[in-house]
Design an enzyme around this catalytic site. Structure first.
Site, short mmCIF file in Angstrom:
data_model
loop_
_atom_site.label_atom_id
_atom_site.label_comp_id
_atom_site.label_asym_id
_atom_site.label_seq_id
_atom_site.Cartn_x
_atom_site.Cartn_y
_atom_site.Cartn_z
N LYS A 1 25.75 41.79 45.99
CA LYS A 1 26.07 40.40 46.31
C LYS A 1 24.91 39.70 46.99
O LYS A 1 24.66 38.53 46.73
CB LYS A 1 27.33 40.30 47.17
CG LYS A 1 28.60 40.62 46.42
CD LYS A 1 29.83 40.05 47.07
CE LYS A 1 31.06 40.36 46.24
NZ LYS A 1 32.31 39.98 46.89
N LYS B 1 36.45 41.73 29.55
CA LYS B 1 37.78 41.62 30.16
C LYS B 1 38.03 40.18 30.61
O LYS B 1 37.08 39.45 30.90
CB LYS B 1 37.93 42.60 31.33
CG LYS B 1 37.13 42.26 32.56
CD LYS B 1 37.62 43.04 33.78
CE LYS B 1 37.10 42.33 35.02
NZ LYS B 1 37.77 42.63 36.23
N LYS C 1 38.14 35.85 36.11
CA LYS C 1 38.04 34.48 36.62
C LYS C 1 36.60 34.02 36.78
O LYS C 1 36.34 32.85 36.95
CB LYS C 1 38.82 34.34 37.92
CG LYS C 1 38.32 35.22 39.03
CD LYS C 1 39.25 35.14 40.23
CE LYS C 1 38.92 36.22 41.22
NZ LYS C 1 40.02 37.04 41.62
P1 ATP Z 1 36.14 38.82 38.99
O1 ATP Z 1 35.99 38.19 37.65
O2 ATP Z 1 35.55 38.02 40.11
O3 ATP Z 1 35.80 40.29 39.01
P2 ATP Z 1 38.83 39.28 38.41
O4 ATP Z 1 39.42 38.13 37.70
O5 ATP Z 1 38.34 40.42 37.61
O6 ATP Z 1 37.67 38.75 39.31
P3 ATP Z 1 39.76 40.68 40.78
O7 ATP Z 1 40.06 39.80 41.94
O8 ATP Z 1 38.50 41.47 40.75
O9 ATP Z 1 39.90 39.78 39.43
O10 ATP Z 1 40.94 41.68 40.53
C1 ATP Z 1 42.24 41.61 41.06
C2 ATP Z 1 43.06 42.69 40.36
O11 ATP Z 1 43.29 42.36 38.99
C3 ATP Z 1 42.40 44.06 40.33
O12 ATP Z 1 43.38 45.05 40.59
C4 ATP Z 1 41.86 44.19 38.93
O13 ATP Z 1 41.80 45.53 38.50
C5 ATP Z 1 42.90 43.41 38.12
N1 ATP Z 1 42.30 42.81 36.92
C6 ATP Z 1 41.36 41.83 36.89
N2 ATP Z 1 41.06 41.48 35.63
C7 ATP Z 1 41.82 42.27 34.81
C8 ATP Z 1 41.97 42.38 33.37
N3 ATP Z 1 41.31 41.60 32.54
N4 ATP Z 1 42.84 43.28 32.89
C9 ATP Z 1 43.55 44.07 33.73
N5 ATP Z 1 43.46 44.01 35.07
C10 ATP Z 1 42.62 43.12 35.63
#
Ligand code: ATP
Ligand code: LTN
Length: 328
Positions: A111, A194, A197
């Site tokens: 980061k 995947k 956000k």
């Molecule tokens: P970033 O894009 O900033 O990594 P994110 O959208 O992936 O954020 P996180 O806040 O990192 O979301 O994850 C919150 C939870 O959601 C975690 O338990 C993560 O494993 C799950 N998660 C996030 N994206 C997915 C996805 N596409 N499919 C399944 N589980 C997900």
């Protein structure tokens, strides 16, 4: 019953991947353990600066956690900044961890490198000390985390062991557990990535707050492939396989049965869109209800904060006594 703690940062909107991959498991797991769910707003302060944003995101996320089905009478859902013991124990954790240990954290290295010449706060560096406080305050035995957080649980264990060694047995030593595997949801426009956000465009992301019309439109435009046979093959047919997976969890029908049922992509897309819209409708309704009733939302968060604080205050007191701070 095991004491379980999981925390989530209020950054960005909750999407279908978060729901199917994580939040649904939180809901189904709430009766199996003594669960605490923290919305860690102070951790998000390491990267959020605009006034008001953090509070607004915190309330949105809280409303969403209740909307998906966390029951405030069963699970303790609280906001980190509502329980001052987190920052109080956080300082003690900073004095129990070394500069060298914090310097080895890959999340900090990544980061801070990404921010390059930007402002890199000391909070970004001491982040794991506050995280250790989050965990140790609740005598958590289990902390369900993804691989990226394992190093932070390791350092929490090291801090707890060191503290117990210096001042006598005070903290429960937590362990990282792998959360029950949820569905892995891919971006509808880029099905090899995947759903996330931090993706630039949101045409391939289903937010839990999207209207049924928006959801259906996004599914209609989902990227598939050109050979027009419905088959499950994550590697060669990632778009179609993603739709099959999503339709399967949304309807409870096994993928194999869906493959038999569908011969055309168009119908698969529209049916998946409708099934997801239908699955999310009650969630969105409850979310809107809570967003329109800020009094009720704060009442629910107060229940969580009060319950969390009872546990946190007693652990902090135990730590103060173990250190031998002068009683007031
Ligand atoms: P970033 O894009 O900033 O990594 P994110 O959208 O992936 O954020 P996180 O806040 O990192 O979301 O994850 C919150 C939870 O959601 C975690 O338990 C993560 O494993 C799950 N998660 C996030 N994206 C997915 C996805 N596409 N499919 C399944 N589980 C997900
Ligand atoms: N660092 C975690 C969020 C987090 C956390 C915690 C997770 C803060 N405190 C305590 C588990 C337990 C993250 O970035 N996902």
């Amino acid at each position: 019953m095991a004491r379980v703690l999981s925390c989530i940062q209020p950054t960005g909107q909750v999407h279908l991947g978060n729901y199917l991959g994580a939040l649904r498991n939180w809901v189904s797991g709430q009766h199996a353990g003594d669960v605490f769910h923290g919305i860690v707003d102070l951790h998000a302060l390491t990267v959020t600066e605009t006034p008001g944003t953090l509070g607004a995101n915190t309330l949105d996320l809280a409303a969403m956690l209740f909307a998906v089905g966390l029951d405030p009478e069963v699970a303790t859902v609280f906001v980190q900044s509502h329980v001052p013991q987190h920052t109080q124990l956080g300082w003690i954790m900073e004095c129990t961890v070394s500069f060298g240990e914090l310097s080895r954290m890959t999340q900090f290295k990544d980061k801070s490198a990404k921010k390059e010449a930007d402002f890199v706060s000391a909070g970004l560096f001491t982040y794991p000390a506050l995280q250790a406080a989050d965990i140790l305050l609740y005598d958590a035995q289990e902390v369900p985390v993804g691989d990226d957080q394992r190093q932070h649980i390791e350092i929490t264990r090291d801090i707890a062991i060191r503290f117990n060694h210096r001042f006598g047995d005070t903290f429960v030593i937590p362990k990282a557990v792998t959360p029950a595997a949820g569905a892995r949801v891919m971006d509808l426009q880029h099905p090899t990535n995947k759903m996330s956000k931090s993706t630039e465009t949101d045409a391939g992301i289903i937010y839990l707050t999207d209207s049924p019309a928006e959801i259906e439109k996004k599914f209609k435009r989902a990227v598939t492939d050109s050979d027009n046979t419905v088959a499950y093959d994550r590697e060669n047919k990632p778009g179609v396989s993603n739709l099959l997976d999503i339709l399967s969890v949304a309807t409870g029908t096994p993928v194999a049965a869906l493959v038999e049922q569908y011969s055309q992509y168009g119908k698969l897309k529209t049916d998946t869109g409708s099934a997801v819209a239908e699955m999310l409708t009650p969630i969105r309704a409850r979310y809107e209800e809570l967003k329109n009733d800020p009094g009720e939302l704060s009442r629910l968060l107060r229940i969580g904060a009060d319950r969390a604080q009872v546990v946190a205050a007693s652990t902090l007191e135990r730590a103060y006594r173990a250190i031998g701070l002068a009683p007031r």
